[in-house]
Design a protein around this motif. Structure first.
Motif, PDB file in Angstrom:
ATOM      1  N   VAL A  28      29.573  -2.611 -12.816  1.00  0.00           N
ATOM      2  CA  VAL A  28      29.814  -3.887 -13.152  1.00  0.00           C
ATOM      3  C   VAL A  28      29.845  -4.547 -14.639  1.00  0.00           C
ATOM      4  O   VAL A  28      28.886  -4.154 -15.235  1.00  0.00           O
ATOM      5  CB  VAL A  28      28.680  -4.652 -12.282  1.00  0.00           C
ATOM      6  N   GLU A  29      30.903  -5.092 -15.070  1.00  0.00           N
ATOM      7  CA  GLU A  29      30.804  -5.632 -16.436  1.00  0.00           C
ATOM      8  C   GLU A  29      30.140  -6.686 -16.648  1.00  0.00           C
ATOM      9  O   GLU A  29      29.850  -7.358 -15.701  1.00  0.00           O
ATOM     10  CB  GLU A  29      32.309  -5.549 -16.677  1.00  0.00           C
TER      11      GLU A  29
ATOM     12  N   LEU B 126      35.149 -15.663  -4.645  1.00  0.00           N
ATOM     13  CA  LEU B 126      34.193 -15.611  -5.806  1.00  0.00           C
ATOM     14  C   LEU B 126      34.373 -14.289  -6.704  1.00  0.00           C
ATOM     15  O   LEU B 126      34.168 -14.691  -7.893  1.00  0.00           O
ATOM     16  CB  LEU B 126      32.870 -15.530  -5.339  1.00  0.00           C
ATOM     17  N   ALA B 127      34.791 -13.551  -6.290  1.00  0.00           N
ATOM     18  CA  ALA B 127      34.462 -12.117  -7.068  1.00  0.00           C
ATOM     19  C   ALA B 127      35.410 -11.780  -8.205  1.00  0.00           C
ATOM     20  O   ALA B 127      36.809 -11.998  -7.821  1.00  0.00           O
ATOM     21  CB  ALA B 127      34.372 -10.876  -6.340  1.00  0.00           C
ATOM     22  N   ASP B 128      35.315 -11.723  -9.542  1.00  0.00           N
ATOM     23  CA  ASP B 128      36.040 -11.400 -10.360  1.00  0.00           C
ATOM     24  C   ASP B 128      36.626  -9.695  -9.880  1.00  0.00           C
ATOM     25  O   ASP B 128      37.890  -9.634 -10.150  1.00  0.00           O
ATOM     26  CB  ASP B 128      35.524 -11.161 -11.577  1.00  0.00           C
TER      27      ASP B 128
ATOM     28  N   GLY C  43      31.753  -8.379  -6.252  1.00  0.00           N
ATOM     29  CA  GLY C  43      31.597  -8.437  -5.091  1.00  0.00           C
ATOM     30  C   GLY C  43      31.247  -6.866  -4.555  1.00  0.00           C
ATOM     31  O   GLY C  43      32.137  -6.120  -4.588  1.00  0.00           O
ATOM     32  N   LEU C  44      30.330  -6.650  -3.393  1.00  0.00           N
ATOM     33  CA  LEU C  44      30.322  -5.472  -2.465  1.00  0.00           C
ATOM     34  C   LEU C  44      30.936  -5.961  -1.127  1.00  0.00           C
ATOM     35  O   LEU C  44      30.081  -6.597  -0.569  1.00  0.00           O
ATOM     36  CB  LEU C  44      29.115  -4.891  -2.622  1.00  0.00           C
ATOM     37  N   LEU C  45      31.763  -5.462  -0.823  1.00  0.00           N
ATOM     38  CA  LEU C  45      32.495  -5.998   0.676  1.00  0.00           C
ATOM     39  C   LEU C  45      32.257  -4.887   1.714  1.00  0.00           C
ATOM     40  O   LEU C  45      32.978  -3.625   1.193  1.00  0.00           O
ATOM     41  CB  LEU C  45      33.935  -6.621   0.319  1.00  0.00           C
ATOM     42  N   GLY C  46      31.855  -5.175   2.766  1.00  0.00           N
ATOM     43  CA  GLY C  46      31.965  -4.367   3.901  1.00  0.00           C
ATOM     44  C   GLY C  46      31.128  -4.844   4.991  1.00  0.00           C
ATOM     45  O   GLY C  46      30.613  -5.769   4.971  1.00  0.00           O
TER      46      GLY C  46
ATOM     47  N   MET D 119      27.112  -9.402  -6.057  1.00  0.00           N
ATOM     48  CA  MET D 119      26.749  -9.877  -4.604  1.00  0.00           C
ATOM     49  C   MET D 119      27.304  -8.985  -3.745  1.00  0.00           C
ATOM     50  O   MET D 119      28.325  -8.649  -3.720  1.00  0.00           O
ATOM     51  CB  MET D 119      27.025 -11.403  -4.294  1.00  0.00           C
ATOM     52  N   THR D 120      26.594  -8.931  -2.321  1.00  0.00           N
ATOM     53  CA  THR D 120      27.275  -8.236  -1.286  1.00  0.00           C
ATOM     54  C   THR D 120      27.696  -9.297  -0.217  1.00  0.00           C
ATOM     55  O   THR D 120      27.071 -10.551  -0.233  1.00  0.00           O
ATOM     56  CB  THR D 120      26.082  -7.508  -0.608  1.00  0.00           C
TER      57      THR D 120
END
Lengths: 341, 292
Positions: free
Chosen positions: A27-28, A201-203, A34-37, A190-191
């Motif tokens: 993560v920079e 949201l996630a870059d 985002g952690l998606l799963g 974030m997950t």
């Protein structure tokens, strides 16, 4: 500058369950990652290891260049953690909880008072700050928990499923707040198992399933990687099997069409993957009318994260959720996590 | 939720790592005080445990006192009635029970996830959790002791001197510290509150009966005498009892005739200190269990 988070070949098992098989991602600074799963993919276990709540069996974890395993206290000072299940002491008021939290992070009294007042205002908690948290709604609890995680102004804010169970308005407030945080320089990890949340949201994001990272990148990179545009076609509101098969056979032969699938669950609609930038809709409609079929609706879109997910895992996120829900024993998992952490 | 988040002067920029690090002692006392405050706020808003904690020892005093009301005169020593004999036992047992339960709130914090808040925070030492619980339990124990001492005086057990009361306070502190530490260790080690309650259940009363709280060593079967003479509770009860029976006492006064020989006041205190040290060392790996 070092990355905000480096996770390198993380492994963690609880009893017989291999919760995290092999997870690596970076993560920079200053991005929302985002952690998606689906549930049970290993997201929470990864977060628990990152936040020093569980000891990894193998692998390296760094927060802002600090090894979480070798220097946990230094790492803890740099991260704020907002857990999936908000745990508040229902006897304390919101303000008292924040005061406790501030002392646990060793803020001087005056600084603590100042930041508590500001965060209460910022998160619109003013009318509730001096009520016991036992009376709070889900949205209020989540916002108070956010305030608690931010009191020490961490470089990295870690949120586990930040909007699960929230109404849409609360969810939008949390989203907007996280964007403000990111813009002010805080890194957010974030997950979520909500595709649209990560998409909005996630870059950058990583897709996790079965304790492994299946894909990592920006949402548009990942979408590009799964190839062409998506076209959804409905011949009629409810087309017959024969019509759908006929249309499938004809459309498959078009040069710009990569694949055609009949979605029986959606009234025999057809899902096509077509080459990018080929303007296919007129051509499809024309081809259909040539074989005597009408067009009820026709829409073209870029691939969604769900398509990315489907390509990476071979199933849609919703199917994965359903499969996980039927095979999981949450009570047992919690017990094991408490025992073995 | 109808309001939205208004623009605010709050600086959202991260600063955590730039903050100067205060001394470890300042950090430890800050986190300990905050955790202690939480326990007292809980007590203030849920005072039923305090009420029960005061009423229970009074019932012990009255009921046990009445149980041996017609015991032969001088059975427990010259000019000693059972009430006098019993008071020190009830003081120590009450403090011990309170300390033994100290782990329960921590276990519930663990089960509800609140403990994670503490474990994720950069605590200077997790012994602040132990310290906060000890301060809380010791405050309750002092209050209970004061009530028992007062009630015993009313029931005719007399009252030790001011210095004697100070010594009682020290002894109560020493037994509470060690037992609180062990109980918290269990709260970190056991799987859940059911198991913790089971351990408390099988420890509490047996340790009472295997001590000199209710009867002197000389009454006991030889095997029980050995156990009672090794029981930490006995090392708290006997010095307090000596204070109750003797107005002139010193660190050299012999307070217990153990099966292996006589033990004086100073040795008894040293054993309690040793018990505390062992308890605190024993739980260290448990506090570290997740991470240092």
């Amino acid at each position: 500058m070092t990355a905000a988070v480096v996770i390198d070949h993380l492994q963690k098992r609880y009893g017989d369950t291999e919760a995290v098989k092999d997870i690596s991602f970076t993560v920079e600074r200053g991005e929302i990652f985002g952690l998606l799963g689906p549930n049970g993919a290993g997201k929470t276990t990864t977060i628990r290891c990152l936040c020093t709540l569980a000891k990894p069996d193998a692998g390296r974890i760094e927060v802002c260049g600090v090894s979480v395993i070798d220097q946990p206290r230094q790492a803890r000072r740099r991260l704020g953690y907002v857990a999936q299940e908000v745990a508040l002491d229902k006897v304390l008021t919101g303000r008292e909880l924040l005061e406790l939290q501030a002392a646990l992070y060793h803020l001087p009294r005056s600084t603590a008072q100042e930041r508590i007042a500001q965060l209460i205002e910022l998160l619109a908690l003013t009318p509730y700050a001096d009520q016991k948290t036992g009376t709070y709604s889900g949205g209020l609890r989540r916002r108070l928990d956010l305030a608690a995680g931010l009191l020490h102004r961490p470089e990295l804010l870690v949120l586990d499923e930040p909007t699960v169970g929230l109404d849409i308005e609360s969810r939008l407030i949390v989203w907007e707040f996280l964007r403000q945080l990111r813009d002010a320089g805080t890194t957010v990890l974030m997950t979520s198992h909500y595709l649209e949340e990560i998409d909005a949201l996630a870059d950058r994001l990583a897709i996790i399933d079965g304790g492994k990272v299946l894909a990592e990148g920006t949402a548009s990179e990942l979408k590009d990687r799964v190839g062409g545009d998506r076209v959804t076609l409905r011949i009629r509101e409810f087309a017959t099997d024969a019509e759908a098969a006929q249309a499938q056979g004809t459309l498959q032969d078009l040069a710009f069409v990569e694949s055609v699938i009949i979605n029986t669950a959606q009234g025999n609609s057809l899902n096509l993957v077509v080459q990018r930038n080929c303007n296919p809709l007129t051509q499809i409609e024309k081809t259909l009318s040539e074989i005597g079929l009408p067009t009820f609706s026709l829409a073209q879109s870029r691939p969604s994260l769900d398509d990315v997910y489907l390509a990476a895992t071979g199933r849609t996120l919703m199917d994965a959720e359903l499969a996980a829900a039927s095979s999981r024993d949450l009570k047992k998992e919690k017990k094991q996590a408490m025992k073995a952490s | 939720m109808s309001q939205s988040i208004s623009p605010s002067p709050f600086n959202l920029a991260p600063t955590a790592a730039d903050a100067p690090e205060p001394s470890a002692i300042a950090e430890f006392s800050q986190e300990t005080l905050a955790l202690t405050k939480r326990l007292f706020i809980q007590l203030q808003r849920r005072p039923s445990t305090l009420m029960a904690g005061v009423i229970q020892p009074l019932m012990w005093l009255v009921l046990f006192g009445a149980l041996f009301y017609n015991a032969p005169q001088n059975l427990f020593g010259d000019d000693v009635n059972y009430g006098q004999f019993l008071a020190p036992g009830v003081i120590v047992f009450t403090a011990f029970s309170g300390a033994l339960n100290a782990g329960l709130p921590v276990m519930f914090d663990r089960e509800f996830g609140f403990l994670n808040r503490l474990l994720v925070a950069p605590l200077s030492s997790r012994y602040s959790i132990v310290a906060a619980s000890t301060i809380y339990i010791i405050s309750l124990a002092f209050l209970q002791t004061a009530v028992i001492v007062g009630a015993s005086a009313v029931l005719g057990a007399g009252m030790p001197s001011l210095l004697g009361l100070g010594a009682i306070a020290l002894i109560v502190f020493l037994i509470v510290l060690g037992v609180t530490a062990l109980s918290l260790g269990l709260a970190f080690a056991l799987p859940g509150h059911i198991e913790l309650i089971a351990v408390i259940f099988v420890t509490n009363l047996p340790l009472l009966f295997a001590s000199t709280a209710l009867a002197p060593l000389s009454f006991m079967a030889p095997w029980l005498k050995w156990i009672a003479a090794l029981n930490p509770l006995t090392y708290a009860i006997e010095p307090i009892r000596y204070l109750y029976f003797n107005s002139d006492w010193s660190l050299g006064s012999v307070v217990m005739a153990a099966p292996w020989g006589e033990m004086n006041f100073a040795v008894m205190l040293a054993v309690l200190l040793g018990f505390d040290a062992i308890a605190l060392l024993l739980i260290q790996p448990l506090l570290r269990r997740r991470f240092a």
